[in-house]
Scaffold this active site. Structure first.
Site, PDB file in Angstrom:
ATOM      1  N   CYS A  46      10.322  43.428 -20.045  1.00 40.78           N
ATOM      2  CA  CYS A  46      10.482  44.776 -21.161  1.00 40.78           C
ATOM      3  C   CYS A  46       9.043  44.826 -22.008  1.00 40.78           C
ATOM      4  CB  CYS A  46      11.317  43.887 -21.200  1.00 40.78           C
ATOM      5  SG  CYS A  46      12.139  44.190 -22.827  1.00 40.78           S
ATOM      6  N   CYS A 103      17.605  43.382 -24.306  1.00 43.92           N
ATOM      7  CA  CYS A 103      17.770  44.508 -25.124  1.00 43.92           C
ATOM      8  C   CYS A 103      17.847  46.002 -24.444  1.00 43.92           C
ATOM      9  CB  CYS A 103      16.180  44.514 -25.556  1.00 43.92           C
ATOM     10  SG  CYS A 103      14.855  45.037 -25.085  1.00 43.92           S
ATOM     11  N   LYS A 112      10.935   3.472  -0.386  1.00 46.17           N
ATOM     12  CA  LYS A 112      10.717   5.595   0.055  1.00 46.17           C
ATOM     13  C   LYS A 112      11.466   5.770  -1.446  1.00 46.17           C
ATOM     14  CE  LYS A 112      10.566   6.518   4.467  1.00 46.17           C
ATOM     15  NZ  LYS A 112      11.088   7.511   5.129  1.00 46.17           N
ATOM     16  N   CYS A 155      16.000  45.704 -19.277  1.00 42.59           N
ATOM     17  CA  CYS A 155      15.937  44.395 -19.685  1.00 42.59           C
ATOM     18  C   CYS A 155      16.786  43.632 -20.292  1.00 42.59           C
ATOM     19  CB  CYS A 155      15.256  44.008 -21.172  1.00 42.59           C
ATOM     20  SG  CYS A 155      15.189  42.738 -21.748  1.00 42.59           S
ATOM     21  N   TYR A 169      -4.141   0.667   8.963  1.00 36.48           N
ATOM     22  CA  TYR A 169      -3.140  -0.433   8.711  1.00 36.48           C
ATOM     23  C   TYR A 169      -2.868  -1.542   8.787  1.00 36.48           C
ATOM     24  CZ  TYR A 169       0.081   2.940  10.587  1.00 36.48           C
ATOM     25  OH  TYR A 169       1.533   3.953  11.823  1.00 36.48           O
ATOM     26  N   GLU A 177       1.220  -1.184   0.065  1.00 36.81           N
ATOM     27  CA  GLU A 177      -0.161   0.300   0.121  1.00 36.81           C
ATOM     28  C   GLU A 177       0.874   1.529  -0.001  1.00 36.81           C
ATOM     29  OE1 GLU A 177      -2.188   0.715   3.745  1.00 36.81           O
ATOM     30  OE2 GLU A 177      -1.215  -0.255   4.647  1.00 36.81           O
ATOM     31  N   CYS A 196      12.820  43.069 -29.114  1.00 33.56           N
ATOM     32  CA  CYS A 196      13.342  42.488 -28.363  1.00 33.56           C
ATOM     33  C   CYS A 196      13.819  41.025 -28.770  1.00 33.56           C
ATOM     34  CB  CYS A 196      12.970  41.966 -26.727  1.00 33.56           C
ATOM     35  SG  CYS A 196      14.220  41.814 -25.461  1.00 33.56           S
ATOM     36  N   LYS A 243       2.421   4.288   1.394  1.00 39.12           N
ATOM     37  CA  LYS A 243       2.821   5.460   2.286  1.00 39.12           C
ATOM     38  C   LYS A 243       2.679   6.646   2.616  1.00 39.12           C
ATOM     39  CE  LYS A 243       6.814   4.378   5.559  1.00 39.12           C
ATOM     40  NZ  LYS A 243       6.918   5.434   6.604  1.00 39.12           N
ATOM     41  N   ASP A 252       1.919  10.096   4.292  1.00 38.11           N
ATOM     42  CA  ASP A 252       2.982  11.021   5.108  1.00 38.11           C
ATOM     43  C   ASP A 252       1.991  11.798   6.510  1.00 38.11           C
ATOM     44  OD1 ASP A 252       5.229  12.337   5.746  1.00 38.11           O
ATOM     45  OD2 ASP A 252       5.228  13.228   3.588  1.00 38.11           O
TER      46      ASP A 252
HETATM   47  O1  JCF Z   1       1.335   4.249   5.650  1.00 39.23           O
HETATM   48  C1  JCF Z   1       2.016   4.720   6.561  1.00 39.23           C
HETATM   49  N1  JCF Z   1       2.414   5.629   6.712  1.00 39.23           N
HETATM   50  C2  JCF Z   1       1.795   3.386   7.542  1.00 39.23           C
HETATM   51  C3  JCF Z   1       3.395   3.095   8.326  1.00 39.23           C
HETATM   52  C4  JCF Z   1       1.193   2.002   6.426  1.00 39.23           C
HETATM   53  C5  JCF Z   1       1.897   1.192   6.990  1.00 39.23           C
HETATM   54  O2  JCF Z   1       1.303  -0.593   6.457  1.00 39.23           O
HETATM   55  C6  JCF Z   1       2.277   0.320   8.036  1.00 39.23           C
HETATM   56  C7  JCF Z   1       3.510   1.640   8.658  1.00 39.23           C
HETATM   57  C8  JCF Z   1       3.607   1.326  10.057  1.00 39.23           C
HETATM   58  C9  JCF Z   1       4.316   0.876  10.427  1.00 39.23           C
HETATM   59  N2  JCF Z   1       3.085  -0.633   8.493  1.00 39.23           N
HETATM   60  C10 JCF Z   1       3.346  -0.624   9.488  1.00 39.23           C
HETATM   61  C11 JCF Z   1       3.440  -1.629  10.685  1.00 39.23           C
END
Ligand code: JCF
Length: 697
Positions: free
Chosen positions: A434, A419, A322, A416, A233, A121, A440, A123, A125
């Protein structure tokens, strides 16, 4: 003495019904991306329930939808010890590191074929939180903290409509601990900052900061006003002997309980499929309505997870892949000023080259003078640059702590750089220009590039390098001069062999035959893009009529306001420009009057709205294609909206469309209609042999 109104079976029933409807609306909205109630209908029911409950306070239940916003905890946030530690994840930064993870897992499990199933899935933020449910009721919610102890923020988390106050369904475990991410979507973030700007309060730097700040509010009333969302999650604890055997099945169970899980969640088998998942997610990243920084990969089978166990603080059975960082730091070495087609002078940062998200970056835009002031940037500074997708890299901030000695201010030029004309800045505009126009050389070059570009006269082979030389040698001063070039002369240019010189001559010959909208667009009148050029051509029918139009005539054109009208009027009243047009026609540039309406405009006069994310194109592309068909594209839905295109993540606009009975199209039906309209299979074009695309939904 006030008397309490009687409690009747009808009253119990209405209260129960309202609660069910409100819970169901949240469930359909957050878990299935499929709203059943509009915001207005939701609020109306919520207010009715509040009213009934205030008349009968003994009927208030802690899991009633009215009980999301409670009182602030008196003592601030209490410490909460996590019964199961909240883990962090090991990282993988490239395919090799993902492969190494797969290899480690397989070796440890003594498996010799590459067919393990993983659950993947995005990740998110945001911020990790943990929720505890006892007998189906939310009893506690806490931040991750250091993984062992977090802060109890139950009253804040209760305000999130995507967090169920009670679990749905029949077989509810006595104990359930769910983990997930709290985050703010891009659209929620925009709305939040828009509101902050209107109210004159502080705007947030990014969705993650906004989410963090919102969760740590002492007053849940404040948190309730923030567009926070929860996505589950992980299950930390569940006391159900019938619990599923795989992580993916557990996630499905969470959805039944009423939690949102990520729609991109998927199971893949083997390392090749795993790499493909990560790659596809990377490509999709820009189109998601929320920030992600990678993918989380988990061994799907829980038995195997247990066998693999943990090292230190991270599980052996999961890894976070990442994405390459979109931001990097580097040195700002110098600032140069570029002159664009309309004379706008743009400061460009020259940087110590760095690789950002896979590309070497040595220039970044600083936009304009106001932006330089906002950044407080100086030459010699250490700066953060950001590159996202195919947009031009930007300087996003200065790291003032690392400012070296001897930095120099960035001086905006008063003349400018190409020119030498005095520059001008119109009050209220951010842009410095300009004013020399085609006198120009920089503007001449840009004007020629625009003239030759694909959507204008489409002169194949007339690229930037050749244009630069043609201008520098003064062989070409206006677009009309292009048509007097000779192959023999062109072949003298370095890098242009005889063959391609002739190809260019042929391309010029071909480009003489064009259409009126293309011709108008090619002239490069300020604020006149393709759509406006099309509208002007259709409205006036001939170039002569357009050139003679008065301001008021121009303002009568579809989508042309006073600003655009003034630009068009000024352009054709400039003798120089009239001369260039005459020369182009003398040089043999032609179009058939009939071709004005060659492109079908079946959506003329209609207003469309795009919302949510689309898979096959960006919203901007969708917008451009609708505009090319004559539609206006607006940001808000009203009674007059002709259609709403709703992708995943669509929220209030979709609800509004349904409330107002506006036609809603999903991506697939939008695409098939676009194809039909673009091919001219519309009612207006009268191609009766084509099947009608007006079938009822
Ligand atoms: O979406 C996330 N930041 C995310 C963090 C998703 C996950 O399935 C995670 C996690 C952090 C730990 N699963 C674990 C076990």
């Amino acid at each position: 003495m006030s008397q309490k109104p009687p409690e009747t079976p009808e009253l119990f029933e209405e209260i129960a019904q309202l609660r069910t409807e409100l819970d169901e609306a949240n469930y359909r909205y957050y878990v299935h991306d499929d709203p059943t109630l509009t915001d207005a209908d939701y609020d109306r029911r919520l207010r009715r329930l509040q009213e009934l409950e205030s008349r009968h306070p003994d009927l208030i239940a802690p899991d009633s939808p009215t009980q999301r916003v409670g009182a602030a905890p008196a003592e601030g946030f209490p410490e909460v010890k996590h019964a199961v530690p909240m883990l962090s994840l090991d990282n993988a930064f490239n395919d090799e590191e993902i492969m190494a993870f797969v290899k480690r897992v397989n070796e440890r499990l003594e498996r010799d074929s590459d067919d393990l199933t993983f659950c993947c899935e995005p990740k998110l933020d945001g911020l990790a939180v943990s929720l505890v449910y006892e007998n189906g009721a939310l009893v506690s919610g806490a931040t991750r903290g250091d993984g062992r102890t977090g802060e109890g923020i139950t009253s804040n988390l209760r305000t999130l409509r995507s967090i169920p106050l009670k679990l749905r369904g029949e077989s509810i475990p006595q104990l359930l601990e769910v983990r997930g991410e709290v985050y703010i979507s891009h659209s929620g973030f925009e709305a939040l900052n828009e509101r902050a700007r209107k109210e004159g309060s502080k705007v947030f730097a990014n969705p993650r900061n906004a989410a963090a700040g919102s969760l740590r509010q002492l007053d849940p009333q404040v948190t309730a006003q923030r567009p926070l969302e929860f996505c589950a999650y992980q299950v930390a604890r569940i006391d159900d002997y019938n619990a599923p055997m795989t992580h993916s099945a557990l996630m499905a169970r969470l959805r039944e309980f009423g939690f949102r899980t990520n729609p991109e969640l998927d199971r893949v088998q083997g390392s090749a499929a795993l790499l493909t998942y990560c790659q596809h997610l990377g490509e999709k990243r820009e189109r998601l309505d929320y920030d992600i920084d990678g993918a989380v990969i988990k061994v799907d089978e829980l038995r195997l997870q247990r066998e693999l166990g943990f090292v230190a603080r991270a599980p052996r059975w999961a890894i976070a892949y990442k994405f390459p960082a979109q931001e990097q730091t580097t040195w700002l070495k110098a600032v140069e000023f570029q002159v664009g087609r309309t004379g706008a002078i743009t400061p460009v940062a020259r940087l110590d080259p760095v690789t950002v998200a896979g590309a070497l970056v040595s220039n970044a835009t600083l936009h304009n003078q106001d932006e330089i002031v906002r950044l407080g940037a100086m030459i010699g500074d250490r700066v953060v640059i950001r590159r996202a997708g195919d947009v031009i890299p930007q300087v996003v901030r200065v790291i003032e702590d690392e400012r070296p000695e001897g930095v120099l201010p960035i001086e905006f030029p008063r003349h400018c750089p190409v020119c030498g004309s005095d520059v001008e800045r119109i009050d209220g505009e951010a842009v410095v220009r300009c004013p020399a126009g085609l006198f120009c050389a920089a503007q001449r070059k840009e004007a020629l590039k625009h003239f030759a570009s694909r959507r204008a006269l489409d002169i194949d082979g007339l690229g930037t390098k050749i244009i630069d030389q043609l201008i520098e040698r003064e062989w070409v001063k206006t677009p009309a001069d292009l048509f007097h070039l000779k192959a023999q002369a062109l072949a003298e240019l370095p890098r242009l062999a005889e063959k391609s010189a002739q190809n260019l001559i042929d391309a010029l010959e071909k480009s003489r035959h064009t259409t009126l909208p293309r011709f108008i667009y090619a002239l490069g009148i300020r604020e006149v893009g393709e759509a406006t050029a099309g509208n002007l051509a259709r409205h006036f029918g001939t170039l002569e009529a357009l050139m003679q139009a008065a301001l008021a005539d121009l303002e009568a054109v579809e989508d042309v306001g006073p600003v655009v009208a003034a630009h068009v009027h000024a352009f054709f009243n400039e003798p120089h420009n009239r001369e260039t047009v005459a020369q182009l026609i003398d040089a043999g540039v032609r179009w058939e009057e009939a071709e004005v309406s060659a492109r079908p405009q079946p959506l003329l006069g209609q207003t469309w709205v795009l919302t949510g994310t689309l898979e096959s194109m960006t919203r901007d592309e969708g917008k451009a294609r609708l505009q090319a068909l004559g539609a206006k594209v607006s940001g808000s839905v009203s009674k007059k909206t002709a259609g709403v295109v709703a992708g995943p993540g669509a929220g209030s606009k979709l609800a509004k469309a349904e409330e107002l009975n506006v036609d809603v199209f999903d991506e697939a039906s939008f695409l098939s209609r676009l194809a039909a309209w673009e091919s001219g299979a519309s009612r207006e074009s009268g191609e009766s042999e084509q099947p009608s695309n007006e079938e009822s939904a």
